[in-house]
Design a protein around this motif. Structure first.
Motif, mmCIF file in Angstrom:
data_model
loop_
_atom_site.group_PDB
_atom_site.id
_atom_site.type_symbol
_atom_site.label_atom_id
_atom_site.label_comp_id
_atom_site.label_asym_id
_atom_site.label_seq_id
_atom_site.Cartn_x
_atom_site.Cartn_y
_atom_site.Cartn_z
ATOM 1 N N TYR A 157 35.538 39.040 23.072
ATOM 2 C CA TYR A 157 35.940 38.098 24.124
ATOM 3 C C TYR A 157 35.268 36.734 24.033
ATOM 4 C CZ TYR A 157 31.663 38.652 26.967
ATOM 5 O OH TYR A 157 30.369 38.632 27.437
ATOM 6 N N TYR A 158 34.243 36.586 23.181
ATOM 7 C CA TYR A 158 33.714 35.240 22.960
ATOM 8 C C TYR A 158 33.095 35.158 21.573
ATOM 9 C CZ TYR A 158 28.606 36.027 23.302
ATOM 10 O OH TYR A 158 27.302 36.396 23.072
ATOM 11 N N GLY A 159 32.989 33.926 21.078
ATOM 12 C CA GLY A 159 32.426 33.707 19.756
ATOM 13 C C GLY A 159 32.116 32.241 19.568
ATOM 14 N N SER A 160 31.879 31.859 18.322
ATOM 15 C CA SER A 160 31.551 30.474 18.012
ATOM 16 C C SER A 160 32.455 29.941 16.908
ATOM 17 C CB SER A 160 30.094 30.357 17.556
ATOM 18 O OG SER A 160 29.214 30.646 18.614
ATOM 19 N N SER B 281 38.804 28.868 22.467
ATOM 20 C CA SER B 281 38.431 30.243 22.823
ATOM 21 C C SER B 281 37.146 30.660 22.126
ATOM 22 C CB SER B 281 39.557 31.214 22.436
ATOM 23 O OG SER B 281 39.619 31.360 21.018
ATOM 24 N N GLY B 282 36.825 29.985 21.022
ATOM 25 C CA GLY B 282 35.649 30.350 20.238
ATOM 26 C C GLY B 282 35.853 31.559 19.347
ATOM 27 N N LEU B 283 36.987 32.218 19.495
ATOM 28 C CA LEU B 283 37.247 33.430 18.718
ATOM 29 C C LEU B 283 38.020 33.091 17.445
ATOM 30 C CD1 LEU B 283 38.167 35.776 21.678
ATOM 31 C CD2 LEU B 283 36.182 36.041 20.178
ATOM 32 N N PRO B 284 37.498 33.463 16.278
ATOM 33 C CA PRO B 284 38.115 33.073 15.012
ATOM 34 C C PRO B 284 39.272 33.956 14.548
ATOM 35 C CG PRO B 284 36.090 34.251 14.576
ATOM 36 C CD PRO B 284 36.202 34.124 16.073
ATOM 37 N N VAL B 285 39.457 35.115 15.185
ATOM 38 C CA VAL B 285 40.472 36.072 14.738
ATOM 39 C C VAL B 285 41.552 36.219 15.809
ATOM 40 C CG1 VAL B 285 40.906 38.450 14.004
ATOM 41 C CG2 VAL B 285 38.764 37.315 13.355
ATOM 42 N N ALA B 286 42.805 36.270 15.400
ATOM 43 C CA ALA B 286 43.922 36.400 16.338
ATOM 44 C C ALA B 286 43.726 37.594 17.268
ATOM 45 C CB ALA B 286 45.239 36.552 15.571
#
Length: 317
Positions: free
Chosen positions: A75-78, A253-258
């Motif tokens: 649900y979160y990332g960079s 979103s910070g999320l790199p994957v679909a």
């Protein structure tokens, strides 16, 4: 009804999913806000809420402690636009990891993202475990972190989102490092349910995951101005007396994957980290036991990486 804790002034991906009509079997019930991932997933583990989210290292520690939880979606990332930077004052004469020995680092909570990433960076920079222990972690509320840095209460400040951007705009500080410099584009946190809840309510969990995954995908492909407009609408409608001006600082979103599909390495890296630091017996926890992607439409074959939230074809992300 799925009980959860939110975050003031923000719209979480599952709240967006409900607004967009992506759930067909579940409804959400807000139980207040949280600023601590470890406390949030502990609340899920103790049945105060149905699901919670935290940094993956905190999820590993909770599971290692005996909590029967399982991650179901990131649900979160960079990424290049959304990240945590670790800032020092321009005149602090702090230029390397070694300069932080004996200094204070301001983090939002212990046992979560800011602590793990700080200690990992110090390790990668060549500090010994004894030297790393001499770098003091101080809990500071995010809203007070910039002032704590500028007033000298702390020497390094973990800043993200609106707090990072407004602090940088005021000048006088610069980043010593950022989480995106350590692992690149990376998913850092997952949502967990109790395993007994998943077993007893498989359809509800499946509906929640597919809807949240599609909402994440919506965020990944929708122009920023439209996202901010939607978030403003949701916050205004729910009437929690929140400041919508903070939404101007939303970047991605910070999320790199679909769709927030979980990668094994995003869990394994923190298992290795805890084992290396003697905080987890080697082999006690297996990454594959801690997460599942079976309900995520971007993993189970329903959609692909070039599919939008309603099945339309879009550019790869």
């Amino acid at each position: 009804m799925l009980r959860y804790q939110g975050s003031t002034g923000q719209v979480m991906s599952w709240e967006l999913a409900e607004n967009l009509g992506y759930f067909s079997k579940v409804k959400l019930q807000w139980e207040g806000d949280t600023t601590s991932g470890p406390a949030n997933i502990q609340a899920a583990a103790t049945k105060q809420i149905e699901f919670g989210g935290a940094f993956n290292g905190a999820v590993v520690k909770l599971a290692a402690g005996g909590a029967q939880v399982q991650s179901v979606i990131s649900y979160y990332g960079s990424d290049d636009q959304t990240f945590t930077g670790y800032y020092v004052k321009d005149d602090a004469n702090i230029n390397s990891a070694r300069d932080l020995i004996g200094k204070k680092v301001g983090v939002n909570t212990l046992g979560a993202h800011h602590e793990f990433l700080t200690r990992e960076w110090l390790h990668q920079q060549g500090l010994s475990e004894d030297e790393i222990k001499k770098v003091q972690l101080v809990v500071v509320p995010p809203v007070n972190t910039e002032e704590a840095l500028r007033s000298g209460q702390i020497d390094l400040a973990a800043l993200n989102g609106v707090f990072r951007e407004t602090a940088v705009a005021r000048g006088g500080i610069h980043p010593l490092f950022a989480d995106k410099d350590i692992f690149g584009k990376f998913s850092y946190g997952t949502l967990v349910f109790r395993k007994d809840f998943i077993a007893q309510n498989p359809d509800a969990v499946k509906d929640f995951v597919q809807g949240t995954a599609r909402a994440i995908r919506w965020l990944q492909i929708t122009p920023r101005d439209q996202v901010i407009a939607k978030f403003t609408e949701i916050i205004t409608k729910r009437g929690r007396n929140e400041n919508t001006k903070l939404l101007e600082y939303w970047r991605s979103s910070g999320l790199p994957v679909a769709g927030g599909v979980i990668a094994e390495k995003e869990i394994q890296i923190w298992i290795d980290w805890l084992e290396r630091n003697g905080e987890l017996p080697k082999g006690k926890v297996k990454a594959t036991d801690l997460f599942t992607n079976k309900d995520n439409p971007y993993s189970n074959g329903t959609f692909g990486p070039t599919t939008g939230p309603t099945g339309e074809a879009v550019a790869a992300k």
